[in-house]
Motif scaffolding. Structure first.
Motif, PDB file in Angstrom:
ATOM      1  N   VAL A  14       0.843  -1.196   0.000  1.00 32.05           N
ATOM      2  CA  VAL A  14       0.000   0.000   0.000  1.00 32.05           C
ATOM      3  C   VAL A  14       0.880   1.249   0.000  1.00 32.05           C
ATOM      4  CG1 VAL A  14      -1.712   1.316   1.315  1.00 32.05           C
ATOM      5  CG2 VAL A  14      -1.894  -1.181   1.163  1.00 32.05           C
ATOM      6  N   GLY A  15       0.489   2.230  -0.827  1.00 27.28           N
ATOM      7  CA  GLY A  15       1.206   3.495  -0.887  1.00 27.28           C
ATOM      8  C   GLY A  15       2.285   3.553  -1.942  1.00 27.28           C
ATOM      9  N   THR A  16       2.576   2.429  -2.587  1.00 30.47           N
ATOM     10  CA  THR A  16       3.620   2.424  -3.603  1.00 30.47           C
ATOM     11  C   THR A  16       3.012   2.552  -5.001  1.00 30.47           C
ATOM     12  OG1 THR A  16       3.607  -0.003  -3.766  1.00 30.47           O
ATOM     13  CG2 THR A  16       5.108   1.005  -2.171  1.00 30.47           C
ATOM     14  N   THR A  17       3.845   2.969  -5.952  1.00 26.86           N
ATOM     15  CA  THR A  17       3.454   3.046  -7.358  1.00 26.86           C
ATOM     16  C   THR A  17       4.285   2.027  -8.128  1.00 26.86           C
ATOM     17  OG1 THR A  17       2.851   5.384  -7.211  1.00 26.86           O
ATOM     18  CG2 THR A  17       3.326   4.505  -9.410  1.00 26.86           C
ATOM     19  N   ILE A  18       3.620   1.211  -8.935  1.00 26.47           N
ATOM     20  CA  ILE A  18       4.324   0.161  -9.678  1.00 26.47           C
ATOM     21  C   ILE A  18       3.951   0.228 -11.155  1.00 26.47           C
ATOM     22  CG2 ILE A  18       4.387  -1.382  -7.678  1.00 26.47           C
ATOM     23  CD1 ILE A  18       2.151  -3.028  -9.098  1.00 26.47           C
ATOM     24  N   ALA A  19       4.841  -0.282 -11.986  1.00 26.25           N
ATOM     25  CA  ALA A  19       4.563  -0.442 -13.415  1.00 26.25           C
ATOM     26  C   ALA A  19       4.050  -1.857 -13.640  1.00 26.25           C
ATOM     27  CB  ALA A  19       5.812  -0.180 -14.238  1.00 26.25           C
ATOM     28  N   LEU A  20       2.927  -1.991 -14.316  1.00 24.64           N
ATOM     29  CA  LEU A  20       2.377  -3.307 -14.618  1.00 24.64           C
ATOM     30  C   LEU A  20       3.205  -3.983 -15.701  1.00 24.64           C
ATOM     31  CD1 LEU A  20      -1.454  -2.473 -14.754  1.00 24.64           C
ATOM     32  CD2 LEU A  20      -0.081  -3.187 -12.786  1.00 24.64           C
ATOM     33  N   ASN A  21       3.177  -5.312 -15.725  1.00 26.17           N
ATOM     34  CA  ASN A  21       3.875  -5.989 -16.810  1.00 26.17           C
ATOM     35  C   ASN A  21       3.204  -5.661 -18.146  1.00 26.17           C
ATOM     36  OD1 ASN A  21       1.681  -7.848 -17.238  1.00 26.17           O
ATOM     37  ND2 ASN A  21       2.479  -9.159 -15.611  1.00 26.17           N
ATOM     38  N   ARG A  22       3.922  -5.898 -19.218  1.00 21.22           N
ATOM     39  CA  ARG A  22       3.452  -5.445 -20.535  1.00 21.22           C
ATOM     40  C   ARG A  22       2.130  -6.098 -20.937  1.00 21.22           C
ATOM     41  NH1 ARG A  22       7.477  -4.468 -25.490  1.00 21.22           N
ATOM     42  NH2 ARG A  22       8.040  -2.866 -23.973  1.00 21.22           N
ATOM     43  N   GLU A  23       1.978  -7.380 -20.625  1.00 17.77           N
ATOM     44  CA  GLU A  23       0.735  -8.074 -20.986  1.00 17.77           C
ATOM     45  C   GLU A  23      -0.463  -7.434 -20.314  1.00 17.77           C
ATOM     46  OE1 GLU A  23      -1.249 -12.553 -20.716  1.00 17.77           O
ATOM     47  OE2 GLU A  23       0.829 -12.223 -20.104  1.00 17.77           O
ATOM     48  N   ALA A  24      -0.350  -7.158 -19.015  1.00 19.35           N
ATOM     49  CA  ALA A  24      -1.452  -6.531 -18.293  1.00 19.35           C
ATOM     50  C   ALA A  24      -1.710  -5.123 -18.800  1.00 19.35           C
ATOM     51  CB  ALA A  24      -1.153  -6.515 -16.793  1.00 19.35           C
ATOM     52  N   LEU A  42      -5.648  -5.376  -7.900  1.00 19.71           N
ATOM     53  CA  LEU A  42      -4.460  -6.205  -8.100  1.00 19.71           C
ATOM     54  C   LEU A  42      -4.439  -7.334  -7.079  1.00 19.71           C
ATOM     55  CD1 LEU A  42      -1.692  -3.463  -8.543  1.00 19.71           C
ATOM     56  CD2 LEU A  42      -3.047  -4.564 -10.335  1.00 19.71           C
ATOM     57  N   PHE A  43      -3.881  -8.481  -7.481  1.00 23.23           N
ATOM     58  CA  PHE A  43      -3.634  -9.563  -6.538  1.00 23.23           C
ATOM     59  C   PHE A  43      -2.367 -10.288  -6.957  1.00 23.23           C
ATOM     60  CE2 PHE A  43      -5.786 -11.619  -9.972  1.00 23.23           C
ATOM     61  CZ  PHE A  43      -5.452 -12.979  -9.953  1.00 23.23           C
ATOM     62  N   ALA A  52      -6.316  -0.208  -6.530  1.00 27.21           N
ATOM     63  CA  ALA A  52      -5.302   0.657  -7.129  1.00 27.21           C
ATOM     64  C   ALA A  52      -5.945   1.585  -8.148  1.00 27.21           C
ATOM     65  CB  ALA A  52      -4.212  -0.185  -7.790  1.00 27.21           C
ATOM     66  N   THR A  53      -5.184   2.592  -8.568  1.00 25.51           N
ATOM     67  CA  THR A  53      -5.655   3.566  -9.546  1.00 25.51           C
ATOM     68  C   THR A  53      -4.556   3.808 -10.574  1.00 25.51           C
ATOM     69  OG1 THR A  53      -7.026   4.675  -7.882  1.00 25.51           O
ATOM     70  CG2 THR A  53      -6.525   5.905  -9.876  1.00 25.51           C
ATOM     71  N   ILE A  54      -4.942   3.928 -11.839  1.00 25.39           N
ATOM     72  CA  ILE A  54      -3.976   4.231 -12.898  1.00 25.39           C
ATOM     73  C   ILE A  54      -3.511   5.677 -12.757  1.00 25.39           C
ATOM     74  CG2 ILE A  54      -3.655   4.474 -15.383  1.00 25.39           C
ATOM     75  CD1 ILE A  54      -5.630   2.195 -15.777  1.00 25.39           C
ATOM     76  N   GLU A  67      -3.557   1.716  -3.308  1.00 25.93           N
ATOM     77  CA  GLU A  67      -4.171   2.587  -2.314  1.00 25.93           C
ATOM     78  C   GLU A  67      -4.562   1.883  -1.017  1.00 25.93           C
ATOM     79  OE1 GLU A  67      -7.319   4.200  -4.664  1.00 25.93           O
ATOM     80  OE2 GLU A  67      -6.029   5.782  -5.497  1.00 25.93           O
ATOM     81  N   ARG A  68      -5.040   0.640  -1.115  1.00 26.59           N
ATOM     82  CA  ARG A  68      -5.429  -0.040   0.128  1.00 26.59           C
ATOM     83  C   ARG A  68      -5.483  -1.551  -0.109  1.00 26.59           C
ATOM     84  NH1 ARG A  68     -10.101   1.910  -2.053  1.00 26.59           N
ATOM     85  NH2 ARG A  68     -11.857   0.456  -2.222  1.00 26.59           N
ATOM     86  N   PHE A  69      -5.346  -2.274   0.993  1.00 32.97           N
ATOM     87  CA  PHE A  69      -5.450  -3.729   0.977  1.00 32.97           C
ATOM     88  C   PHE A  69      -6.842  -4.129   1.421  1.00 32.97           C
ATOM     89  CE2 PHE A  69      -5.253  -7.753   3.373  1.00 32.97           C
ATOM     90  CZ  PHE A  69      -4.843  -8.607   2.354  1.00 32.97           C
ATOM     91  N   VAL A  70      -7.408  -5.137   0.741  1.00 33.07           N
ATOM     92  CA  VAL A  70      -8.728  -5.667   1.095  1.00 33.07           C
ATOM     93  C   VAL A  70      -8.576  -7.158   1.364  1.00 33.07           C
ATOM     94  CG1 VAL A  70     -11.129  -5.976   0.384  1.00 33.07           C
ATOM     95  CG2 VAL A  70      -9.835  -3.966  -0.402  1.00 33.07           C
TER      96      VAL A  70
END
Length: 243
Positions: A14-24, A42-43, A52-54, A67-70
């Motif tokens: 939570v709180g981090t920004t990541i780049a999705l893999n190319r397929e996703a 995301l899971f 999460a948000t783009i 943004e948050r864990f569920v």
């Protein structure tokens, strides 16, 4: 509102920004037409999911902010293992996809006398990776956050020796016993389904020696892919979370 459910084999925080893999990224932008600030889930297969948000889109990359864990799970209370005789073509893909949607816990592709599929070690490895990808895609579609295991293809005799479950069933045309004859609710079930041409007499006898009980799915003879999904559905209705 539909919110995409996307697998990423990453340590999600939570709180981090990541780049999705190319397929996703390609799927979200080119197929689903998502845009900046659109939500997604995301899971990573380790339990729960992440809202999460783009936050950025460019030609080759999509970045999202977690943004948050569920703590959400939609797993069946029954640990259900499927030993499936390997079938030709896309039938195995179909069984794996639908079995995952129906809540299977583990799938063992089985090499039987009549399975008719003979591959080199390298091609078996490619098949296994493909089947695992099918399982992940099915989890994305149906909202599961736990990915069922697809174990390496093995001979039927090896699986019979290894598999552990409170109840074990083998689908067999002409069987007279149905699920209603078993009243005690188990926590684990193993299900054996033959390939397109079925199991031979020796294999039926061997399975019963390992305490697999013949199970009736009605008076009609079902195709291998139909039998697997009908049996899983019946088990989930009778013992699981589809009743």
């Amino acid at each position: 509102m539909y919110i995409p459910h996307i697998y990423q084999a990453l340590d999600l925080k939570v709180g981090t920004t990541i780049a999705l893999n190319r397929e996703a990224a390609n799927h979200l932008v080119r197929v689903l037409r998502l845009q900046l600030n659109d939500p997604l889930i995301l899971f990573n297969g380790r339990g729960g999911e992440f809202a999460a948000t783009i936050v950025a889109i460019n030609k080759h990359e999509v970045s999202v902010k977690i943004e948050r864990f569920v703590a959400k799970e939609v797993e069946s209370p029954i640990q259900l293992s499927l030993g499936q005789g390997i079938s030709r073509g896309e039938k195995m893909d179909y069984v794996i996809q639908k079995a995952v949607e129906l809540g299977i816990h583990q799938i063992a592709p089985l090499i039987t006398t009549r399975c008719g599929v003979k591959l080199s070690t390298e091609r078996w490895d490619k098949k296994l990776q493909h089947w695992r990808a099918v399982a992940i895609a099915a989890c994305e579609q149906c909202g599961r956050n736990q990915i069922p295991s697809i174990i390496e293809p093995m001979p039927l005799t090896d699986w019979l020796t290894d598999v552990k479950a409170e109840l074990k069933f083998i689908c067999q045309p002409g069987a007279v016993t149905s699920l209603k004859d078993y009243q005690n609710k188990p926590t684990s079930i193993a299900l054996l389904i033959g390939p397109e041409s079925g199991l031979d007499d020796r294999e039926f006898t061997l399975a019963q020696q390992y305490e697999f009980k013949p199970l009736s799915l009605g008076s009609r003879i079902l195709r291998t892919e139909t039998a697997a999904l009908a049996a899983i559905t019946a088990i989930q209705v009778h013992y699981g979370d589809m009743g």
